[in-house]
Design a protein around this motif. Structure first.
Motif, PDB file in Angstrom:
ATOM      1  N   TRP A   1       1.094  -1.054  -0.010  1.00  0.00           N
ATOM      2  CA  TRP A   1       0.373  -0.179  -0.006  1.00  0.00           C
ATOM      3  C   TRP A   1       0.986   0.965   0.297  1.00  0.00           C
ATOM      4  O   TRP A   1       2.014   0.848   1.062  1.00  0.00           O
ATOM      5  N   ASP A   2       0.460   2.357  -0.808  1.00  0.00           N
ATOM      6  CA  ASP A   2       0.882   3.778  -0.862  1.00  0.00           C
ATOM      7  C   ASP A   2       0.176   4.891  -0.636  1.00  0.00           C
ATOM      8  O   ASP A   2      -0.895   4.307  -0.575  1.00  0.00           O
ATOM      9  N   ALA A   3       0.225   6.007  -0.991  1.00  0.00           N
ATOM     10  CA  ALA A   3      -0.761   6.460  -0.500  1.00  0.00           C
ATOM     11  C   ALA A   3      -1.554   7.059  -1.909  1.00  0.00           C
ATOM     12  O   ALA A   3      -3.081   7.178  -1.260  1.00  0.00           O
ATOM     13  N   ALA A   4      -1.203   6.730  -3.197  1.00  0.00           N
ATOM     14  CA  ALA A   4      -2.026   6.518  -4.255  1.00  0.00           C
ATOM     15  C   ALA A   4      -2.563   5.447  -3.910  1.00  0.00           C
ATOM     16  O   ALA A   4      -3.828   5.561  -4.232  1.00  0.00           O
ATOM     17  N   ARG A   5      -2.641   4.492  -3.565  1.00  0.00           N
ATOM     18  CA  ARG A   5      -3.551   3.553  -3.938  1.00  0.00           C
ATOM     19  C   ARG A   5      -4.782   3.426  -2.606  1.00  0.00           C
ATOM     20  O   ARG A   5      -5.818   3.500  -2.976  1.00  0.00           O
ATOM     21  N   ILE A   6      -4.134   3.750  -1.450  1.00  0.00           N
ATOM     22  CA  ILE A   6      -5.026   4.463  -0.280  1.00  0.00           C
ATOM     23  C   ILE A   6      -6.168   5.451  -0.533  1.00  0.00           C
ATOM     24  O   ILE A   6      -8.001   5.228   0.022  1.00  0.00           O
ATOM     25  N   ASP A   7      -5.835   6.602  -1.409  1.00  0.00           N
ATOM     26  CA  ASP A   7      -7.130   7.551  -1.820  1.00  0.00           C
ATOM     27  C   ASP A   7      -7.967   6.559  -3.274  1.00  0.00           C
ATOM     28  O   ASP A   7      -8.573   7.097  -3.221  1.00  0.00           O
ATOM     29  N   THR A   8      -8.267   5.326  -3.099  1.00  0.00           N
ATOM     30  CA  THR A   8      -9.034   4.247  -4.244  1.00  0.00           C
ATOM     31  C   THR A   8      -9.965   4.236  -3.227  1.00  0.00           C
ATOM     32  O   THR A   8     -11.235   3.871  -3.601  1.00  0.00           O
ATOM     33  N   VAL A   9      -9.026   4.122  -1.798  1.00  0.00           N
ATOM     34  CA  VAL A   9     -10.451   3.217  -0.887  1.00  0.00           C
ATOM     35  C   VAL A   9     -12.093   4.391  -1.034  1.00  0.00           C
ATOM     36  O   VAL A   9     -11.578   5.424  -0.970  1.00  0.00           O
ATOM     37  N   ASP A  10     -12.957   3.512  -0.393  1.00  0.00           N
ATOM     38  CA  ASP A  10     -14.322   4.838  -0.594  1.00  0.00           C
ATOM     39  C   ASP A  10     -14.877   4.618   0.770  1.00  0.00           C
ATOM     40  O   ASP A  10     -15.391   5.852   1.110  1.00  0.00           O
ATOM     41  N   GLY A  11     -14.048   4.302   1.951  1.00  0.00           N
ATOM     42  CA  GLY A  11     -14.396   4.986   3.262  1.00  0.00           C
ATOM     43  C   GLY A  11     -15.224   4.133   3.769  1.00  0.00           C
ATOM     44  O   GLY A  11     -15.471   4.385   4.474  1.00  0.00           O
ATOM     45  N   THR A  12     -15.964   2.910   3.332  1.00  0.00           N
ATOM     46  CA  THR A  12     -16.820   2.320   3.324  1.00  0.00           C
ATOM     47  C   THR A  12     -16.476   0.797   3.738  1.00  0.00           C
ATOM     48  O   THR A  12     -16.232  -0.369   4.688  1.00  0.00           O
ATOM     49  N   VAL A  13     -16.526  -0.528   2.673  1.00  0.00           N
ATOM     50  CA  VAL A  13     -15.831  -1.425   2.481  1.00  0.00           C
ATOM     51  C   VAL A  13     -14.455  -1.165   1.438  1.00  0.00           C
ATOM     52  O   VAL A  13     -14.263  -0.716   0.022  1.00  0.00           O
ATOM     53  N   VAL A  14     -13.601  -2.462   1.620  1.00  0.00           N
ATOM     54  CA  VAL A  14     -12.586  -1.927   0.811  1.00  0.00           C
ATOM     55  C   VAL A  14     -12.612  -3.997   0.379  1.00  0.00           C
ATOM     56  O   VAL A  14     -12.592  -4.599   1.111  1.00  0.00           O
ATOM     57  N   ALA A  15     -12.664  -4.076  -1.077  1.00  0.00           N
ATOM     58  CA  ALA A  15     -13.623  -5.052  -1.493  1.00  0.00           C
ATOM     59  C   ALA A  15     -11.801  -5.224  -2.908  1.00  0.00           C
ATOM     60  O   ALA A  15     -12.269  -4.305  -3.746  1.00  0.00           O
ATOM     61  N   ARG A  16     -10.925  -6.251  -3.045  1.00  0.00           N
ATOM     62  CA  ARG A  16     -10.425  -6.206  -4.286  1.00  0.00           C
ATOM     63  C   ARG A  16      -9.643  -7.913  -4.746  1.00  0.00           C
ATOM     64  O   ARG A  16      -9.819  -8.287  -3.149  1.00  0.00           O
ATOM     65  N   PRO A  17      -8.753  -7.404  -5.691  1.00  0.00           N
ATOM     66  CA  PRO A  17      -8.666  -9.291  -5.863  1.00  0.00           C
ATOM     67  C   PRO A  17      -7.464  -9.777  -4.987  1.00  0.00           C
ATOM     68  O   PRO A  17      -7.129  -8.734  -5.036  1.00  0.00           O
ATOM     69  N   ALA A  18      -7.618 -11.143  -4.828  1.00  0.00           N
ATOM     70  CA  ALA A  18      -6.683 -11.219  -3.890  1.00  0.00           C
ATOM     71  C   ALA A  18      -5.700 -12.577  -4.939  1.00  0.00           C
ATOM     72  O   ALA A  18      -6.291 -13.247  -5.019  1.00  0.00           O
ATOM     73  N   LEU A  19      -4.756 -12.496  -5.132  1.00  0.00           N
ATOM     74  CA  LEU A  19      -3.921 -13.054  -5.714  1.00  0.00           C
ATOM     75  C   LEU A  19      -3.557 -14.178  -5.704  1.00  0.00           C
ATOM     76  O   LEU A  19      -3.214 -13.917  -4.175  1.00  0.00           O
ATOM     77  N   PRO A  20      -3.402 -15.627  -5.765  1.00  0.00           N
ATOM     78  CA  PRO A  20      -1.765 -16.243  -5.415  1.00  0.00           C
ATOM     79  C   PRO A  20      -1.039 -15.656  -5.301  1.00  0.00           C
ATOM     80  O   PRO A  20      -0.784 -14.912  -5.954  1.00  0.00           O
ATOM     81  N   PHE A  21      -0.042 -16.271  -4.517  1.00  0.00           N
ATOM     82  CA  PHE A  21       1.230 -15.777  -4.166  1.00  0.00           C
ATOM     83  C   PHE A  21       1.940 -15.616  -5.543  1.00  0.00           C
ATOM     84  O   PHE A  21       1.875 -16.648  -6.106  1.00  0.00           O
ATOM     85  N   SER A  22       2.470 -14.403  -5.557  1.00  0.00           N
ATOM     86  CA  SER A  22       3.661 -14.091  -7.237  1.00  0.00           C
ATOM     87  C   SER A  22       4.477 -14.729  -7.012  1.00  0.00           C
ATOM     88  O   SER A  22       5.090 -15.234  -7.631  1.00  0.00           O
ATOM     89  N   GLY A  23       5.682 -14.346  -5.541  1.00  0.00           N
ATOM     90  CA  GLY A  23       6.411 -14.288  -5.197  1.00  0.00           C
ATOM     91  C   GLY A  23       7.307 -13.057  -5.942  1.00  0.00           C
ATOM     92  O   GLY A  23       8.598 -13.508  -5.924  1.00  0.00           O
ATOM     93  N   THR A  24       7.224 -12.191  -6.435  1.00  0.00           N
ATOM     94  CA  THR A  24       7.917 -11.183  -6.740  1.00  0.00           C
ATOM     95  C   THR A  24       6.875 -10.014  -6.154  1.00  0.00           C
ATOM     96  O   THR A  24       5.684  -9.958  -6.128  1.00  0.00           O
TER      97      THR A  24
END
Length: 322
Positions: free
Chosen positions: A93-116
Motif C-alpha cells: 500500500w502507498d498513498a495513491a492506492r489508499i486514495d482509491t478506498v471509498d471509506g466504507t468497504v475495501v474490496a479487491r482481488p486477492a491473487l495467489p502468491f506471485s513471489g515478486t
C-alpha cells in the motif's frame, strides 16, 4: 475485525510504502480471527496476526516483497499448537492506492502468491463477482457492513468505524493509564477532556481526540447521548458538576472514580440538585475492581475489563440507553 484505514494512512505517511498482512481465511483453530492484520515496513511493524512463527515468517516474506495469497498449516509447517490453517493476504500500500478506498468497504482481488513485489498488481483480473457486488450494494445502500472474508478470489473488509464513543474526563495519572489501555481497542473512539493543554501528555495515542477546556462541564451537551463516560478529574467539585450535567444530558454508561465515602457524599449532593435515587443509580462508583489495588495501571485494568463486559455492571447497555 475491520480495515483500519486511518492507521494504514498514518503508517504510509510515516514510512512510505507499507505492506499489510491480513488473515483472509481460517480452517480449524487460529491465533487470531479473520480480518486481523499487521503492517510491515523495512525496519518495523505494527499490529499482530497472532505472534509466533506465523507472524515472524509473514513479516519476513512481506519485507522480501512476496505478495498475494499464501496458505499455512500452523502445526505441520510452523510447529504451532493451534492445529488449524490460515490463508494470509499480503499487499503493498502507498498513498495513491489508499486514495482509491471509498471509506466504507475495501474490496479487491486477492491473487495467489506471485513471489515478486509487483506480481499481483500487474495481472489482469475480471470484475468483482456478483456476491461481492451484492455485499457492496448492501453496505452503500443499507449501511450493512460485511464481515471480513475471502469471497472467491476477492478479499472484502469493512472499513473500521469505532462503535463506542468514550469520553474520558481527566488527564491525570489514572486518565493517562486508561487512555493507554483503551486506545488500542478498535471499538472505542475516545474524547479526552481536561482543563488545559499542559494537563495532557506530549504524545496522544492515535484515535484519541484531545479537548482542553477551561470549563469542561460545558462540553457535556456536545457528547452523544449514547456515549460512555469516565469521570476522574483532579477536582471533586468538577467531578460532581460533570455527574450533574451527565444526568441531565443522558448517556449509555457513566463511571466515577472514588471511594464509598466520596460516593455517599455525591449521592446526597446530587439528590439535593434534584436527581432521583433511580437516576443517581445510573452512575457507577467506584469504577474498576478495587480488589486489584489503587495503582493507576490497576485501576485502568479493572475499568477496561468492566467496559469490555458491560453486563457485569448489573445494568445492561440496552437498559441504560432506554
Amino acid at each position: 475485525m475491520a480495515f483500519d484505514l486511518e492507521g494504514l494512512r498514518a503508517a504510509v505517511a510515516a514510512h512510505g510504502r507499507v505492506t499489510r498482512v491480513v488473515i483472509a481465511a481460517i480452517r480449524g483453530s487460529s491465533p487470531r480471527e479473520m480480518g486481523a492484520a499487521m503492517l510491515v515496513w523495512q525496519d518495523g511493524q505494527s499490529g499482530t496476526i497472532g505472534g509466533g512463527a506465523l507472524e515472524f515468517q509473514a513479516a519476513e516474506a512481506a519485507r522480501a516483497g512476496r505478495l498475494g495469497l499464501s496458505w499455512h498449516a500452523l502445526g505441520p509447517e510452523l510447529g504451532q499448537c493451534c492445529g488449524g490453517a490460515v490463508t494470509l493476504l499480503t499487499e503493498s500500500w502507498d498513498a495513491a492506492r489508499i486514495d482509491t478506498v471509498d471509506g466504507t468497504v475495501v474490496a479487491r482481488p486477492a491473487l495467489p502468491f506471485s513471489g515478486t513485489e509487483n506480481g499481483p498488481e500487474t495481472l489482469q483480473v475480471s470484475g468483482a463477482p456478483l456476491t461481492v457486488k451484492r455485499l457492496l450494494a448492501r453496505a452503500r445502500g443499507q449501511g450493512v457492513l460485511p464481515e471480513a472474508q475471502l469471497v472467491g478470489d476477492w478479499m472484502v473488509e469493512p472499513v473500521l468505524r469505532p462503535s463506542r464513543q468514550l469520553w474520558v474526563w481527566g488527564a491525570g495519572h489514572v486518565g493517562r493509564a486508561l487512555v493507554n489501555a483503551l486506545s488500542p481497542l478498535p471499538d472505542f473512539a475516545i474524547t479526552w477532556v481536561d482543563t488545559a493543554p499542559e494537563r495532557f501528555p506530549e504524545t496522544i495515542p492515535g484515535g484519541v481526540t484531545r479537548l482542553p477546556a477551561t470549563r469542561p462541564a460545558d462540553l457535556v451537551p456536545y457528547a452523544p447521548k449514547e456515549a460512555e463516560h469516565l469521570v476522574l478529574t483532579y477536582s471533586h467539585e468538577l467531578d460532581l458538576e460533570l455527574c450533574n450535567r451527565l444526568l441531565r444530558h443522558d448517556f449509555t454508561f457513566a463511571g466515577l472514580i472514588g471511594s464509598a465515602t466520596k460516593w455517599a457524599r455525591f449521592r446526597s449532593r446530587l439528590a439535593a440538585l434534584g436527581h432521583t435515587p433511580q437516576q443517581i443509580d445510573r452512575i457507577t462508583c467506584p469504577i474498576g475492581d478495587p480488589a486489584l489495588g489503587k495503582h493507576p495501571a490497576c485501576i485502568a485494568i479493572g475499568v477496561a475489563a468492566r467496559l469490555l463486559r458491560p453486563e457485569q455492571s448489573g445494568i445492561t447497555r440496552k437498559e441504560l440507553s432506554a
